[in-house]
Design a protein around this motif. Structure first.
Motif, PDB file in Angstrom:
ATOM      1  N   ILE A 159      20.406  18.768  59.676  1.00  0.00           N
ATOM      2  CA  ILE A 159      19.480  18.304  60.709  1.00  0.00           C
ATOM      3  C   ILE A 159      18.379  19.343  60.853  1.00  0.00           C
ATOM      4  O   ILE A 159      18.634  20.495  61.190  1.00  0.00           O
ATOM      5  N   ARG A 160      17.146  18.934  60.583  1.00  0.00           N
ATOM      6  CA  ARG A 160      16.030  19.871  60.510  1.00  0.00           C
ATOM      7  C   ARG A 160      15.154  19.864  61.753  1.00  0.00           C
ATOM      8  O   ARG A 160      14.338  20.767  61.951  1.00  0.00           O
ATOM      9  N   PHE A 161      15.301  18.840  62.610  1.00  0.00           N
ATOM     10  CA  PHE A 161      14.406  18.706  63.758  1.00  0.00           C
ATOM     11  C   PHE A 161      15.221  18.493  65.035  1.00  0.00           C
ATOM     12  O   PHE A 161      16.440  18.634  65.027  1.00  0.00           O
ATOM     13  N   GLY A 162      14.523  18.192  66.136  1.00  0.00           N
ATOM     14  CA  GLY A 162      15.196  17.997  67.404  1.00  0.00           C
ATOM     15  C   GLY A 162      15.836  19.276  67.914  1.00  0.00           C
ATOM     16  O   GLY A 162      15.572  20.373  67.421  1.00  0.00           O
ATOM     17  N   ASN A 163      16.705  19.126  68.915  1.00  0.00           N
ATOM     18  CA  ASN A 163      17.381  20.285  69.494  1.00  0.00           C
ATOM     19  C   ASN A 163      18.223  21.015  68.462  1.00  0.00           C
ATOM     20  O   ASN A 163      18.275  22.243  68.439  1.00  0.00           O
ATOM     21  N   TRP A 164      18.911  20.274  67.609  1.00  0.00           N
ATOM     22  CA  TRP A 164      19.779  20.893  66.627  1.00  0.00           C
ATOM     23  C   TRP A 164      19.000  21.714  65.610  1.00  0.00           C
ATOM     24  O   TRP A 164      19.489  22.742  65.133  1.00  0.00           O
TER      25      TRP A 164
ATOM     26  N   PRO B 276      18.104  12.176  81.908  1.00  0.00           N
ATOM     27  CA  PRO B 276      18.557  11.653  80.614  1.00  0.00           C
ATOM     28  C   PRO B 276      17.405  11.122  79.759  1.00  0.00           C
ATOM     29  O   PRO B 276      17.374  11.363  78.546  1.00  0.00           O
ATOM     30  N   VAL B 277      16.465  10.442  80.390  1.00  0.00           N
ATOM     31  CA  VAL B 277      15.319   9.906  79.646  1.00  0.00           C
ATOM     32  C   VAL B 277      14.446  11.036  79.128  1.00  0.00           C
ATOM     33  O   VAL B 277      14.009  11.027  77.964  1.00  0.00           O
ATOM     34  N   PHE B 278      14.198  12.028  79.973  1.00  0.00           N
ATOM     35  CA  PHE B 278      13.378  13.163  79.556  1.00  0.00           C
ATOM     36  C   PHE B 278      14.029  13.895  78.392  1.00  0.00           C
ATOM     37  O   PHE B 278      13.364  14.287  77.431  1.00  0.00           O
ATOM     38  N   GLY B 279      15.351  14.088  78.466  1.00  0.00           N
ATOM     39  CA  GLY B 279      16.050  14.762  77.383  1.00  0.00           C
ATOM     40  C   GLY B 279      15.946  14.011  76.074  1.00  0.00           C
ATOM     41  O   GLY B 279      15.760  14.612  75.009  1.00  0.00           O
ATOM     42  N   PHE B 280      16.057  12.692  76.142  1.00  0.00           N
ATOM     43  CA  PHE B 280      15.921  11.872  74.934  1.00  0.00           C
ATOM     44  C   PHE B 280      14.524  11.993  74.342  1.00  0.00           C
ATOM     45  O   PHE B 280      14.354  12.230  73.141  1.00  0.00           O
ATOM     46  N   VAL B 281      13.517  11.850  75.186  1.00  0.00           N
ATOM     47  CA  VAL B 281      12.131  11.895  74.712  1.00  0.00           C
ATOM     48  C   VAL B 281      11.795  13.271  74.141  1.00  0.00           C
ATOM     49  O   VAL B 281      11.163  13.386  73.083  1.00  0.00           O
TER      50      VAL B 281
ATOM     51  N   ARG C  99      10.219  16.990  69.825  1.00  0.00           N
ATOM     52  CA  ARG C  99      10.798  17.916  68.852  1.00  0.00           C
ATOM     53  C   ARG C  99      11.071  17.239  67.508  1.00  0.00           C
ATOM     54  O   ARG C  99      11.827  17.743  66.690  1.00  0.00           O
ATOM     55  N   PHE C 100      10.467  16.064  67.326  1.00  0.00           N
ATOM     56  CA  PHE C 100      10.434  15.365  66.025  1.00  0.00           C
ATOM     57  C   PHE C 100      11.818  14.984  65.513  1.00  0.00           C
ATOM     58  O   PHE C 100      12.039  14.916  64.298  1.00  0.00           O
ATOM     59  N   GLY C 101      12.746  14.692  66.412  1.00  0.00           N
ATOM     60  CA  GLY C 101      14.066  14.266  65.983  1.00  0.00           C
ATOM     61  C   GLY C 101      14.032  13.003  65.150  1.00  0.00           C
ATOM     62  O   GLY C 101      14.916  12.793  64.301  1.00  0.00           O
ATOM     63  N   PHE C 102      13.031  12.163  65.343  1.00  0.00           N
ATOM     64  CA  PHE C 102      12.916  10.921  64.572  1.00  0.00           C
ATOM     65  C   PHE C 102      12.763  11.179  63.080  1.00  0.00           C
ATOM     66  O   PHE C 102      13.088  10.312  62.254  1.00  0.00           O
TER      67      PHE C 102
ATOM     68  N   ILE D   7      21.764  11.524  67.459  1.00  0.00           N
ATOM     69  CA  ILE D   7      21.848  12.767  68.235  1.00  0.00           C
ATOM     70  C   ILE D   7      21.096  12.624  69.556  1.00  0.00           C
ATOM     71  O   ILE D   7      21.588  13.024  70.619  1.00  0.00           O
ATOM     72  N   ALA D   8      19.893  12.050  69.505  1.00  0.00           N
ATOM     73  CA  ALA D   8      19.095  11.871  70.723  1.00  0.00           C
ATOM     74  C   ALA D   8      19.816  10.962  71.718  1.00  0.00           C
ATOM     75  O   ALA D   8      19.810  11.221  72.933  1.00  0.00           O
TER      76      ALA D   8
END
Length: 268
Positions: free
Chosen positions: A119-124, A206-211, A217-220, A229-230
């Motif tokens: 996993i290269r993006f997002g929180n992880w 929860p919505v803010f954390g997902f977004v 953070r480009f999790g998509f 993960i999101a």
């Protein structure tokens, strides 16, 4: 061997513990494993290796990590979980460190995996934690969940080359299960601290954390796994405050947290 003790906590990690111990053995001649009631093949696997195994009841992540730290032969501690493997760059860096100053703690970068996918993006993709420290100056906090290293104000935090490779979950079922499990633990902890499940925490956080994770953070860019993960982050945040509301309605607060004077609590 480096003058560092590797401390590992385990429970039902038969699929990963052998690789973790093998990697740790490239670093040190002192590997301490604290097992918290494994019922699979974990104990049999551990006993095949040159490490020291201790079995204990479950007192919380921080408390059980501190038990392992106290049993270590060296003052310098590399604290890892059974699903984390140091790579050769980190192993080499550890052997080349000048471990003379106990008032230094080292921040290690993580590479996290969903199954076999990096996993290269997002929180992880941004993950890094303080994991190498001297036990004479640093210790773990002891809440039930979300343990942190407590470092005094005069501790210097430095980076170190290499990564810990974290095989966090194998599939979406495990990802969702962990989201629910940690939500329950967090809710109990928040209740003990006297926190409230406000409208903002329950519905907007929860919505803010997902977004933040998936968009900002480009999790998509991690594809289906990035979305999983999101959504798990959304579920975890939503559930922990839903559980907190239930605890608040049904249970009195039985304990409070005390401030830590002249200390910083660090979680990366």
């Amino acid at each position: 061997m480096a003058p560092v003790s590797v401390v590992i906590i385990t429970k039902n990690e038969a699929a990963l513990i052998a690789g973790c111990i093998q990697a740790a053995s490239l670093i040190t001649d002192d590997i301490v494993v604290i097992d918290n009631g494994s019922t699979d093949e974990t104990l049999q696997i551990i006993r095949q290796y040159n490490c020291r195994l201790f079995q204990t009841n479950w007192y919380g992540y921080g408390a059980n990590k501190n038990k392992g730290v106290a049993l270590a032969r060296y003052n310098w501690i590399l604290s890892i979980d059974a699903d984390e493997l140091p790579d050769m760059e980190l192993v080499t860096a550890l052997h080349n460190l000048d471990l003379q100053d106990p008032k230094v703690a080292y921040d290690i970068k993580f590479r996290s995996y969903f199954g076999e996918k990096l996993i290269r993006f997002g929180n992880w993709g941004r993950d890094h934690h303080l994991r190498l420290f001297n036990r004479t100056t640093v210790k773990w906090s002891e809440p039930e969940v979300h343990e942190k290293l407590m470092v005094c104000n005069d501790i210097k935090i430095k980076k170190i080359a290499g990564h810990l490779h974290h095989y966090s979950v194998q599939n979406i079922e495990e990802c969702n299960s962990k989201a629910v499990y940690y939500a329950r633990l967090s809710a109990r902890q928040y209740h003990a601290m006297g926190k409230k499940a406000t409208f903002t925490k329950l519905y907007l956080s929860p919505v803010f954390g997902f977004v933040k994770n998936y968009i900002f953070r480009f999790g998509f860019l991690d594809g289906a796994e990035g979305l999983d993960i999101a959504l798990a982050i959304y579920k975890n945040t939503r559930l922990k405050y839903a559980y907190l509301r239930l605890y608040t309605k049904s249970k009195p607060i039985t304990q409070t947290t005390q401030g830590i004077h002249k200390e910083l609590v660090v979680e990366y």
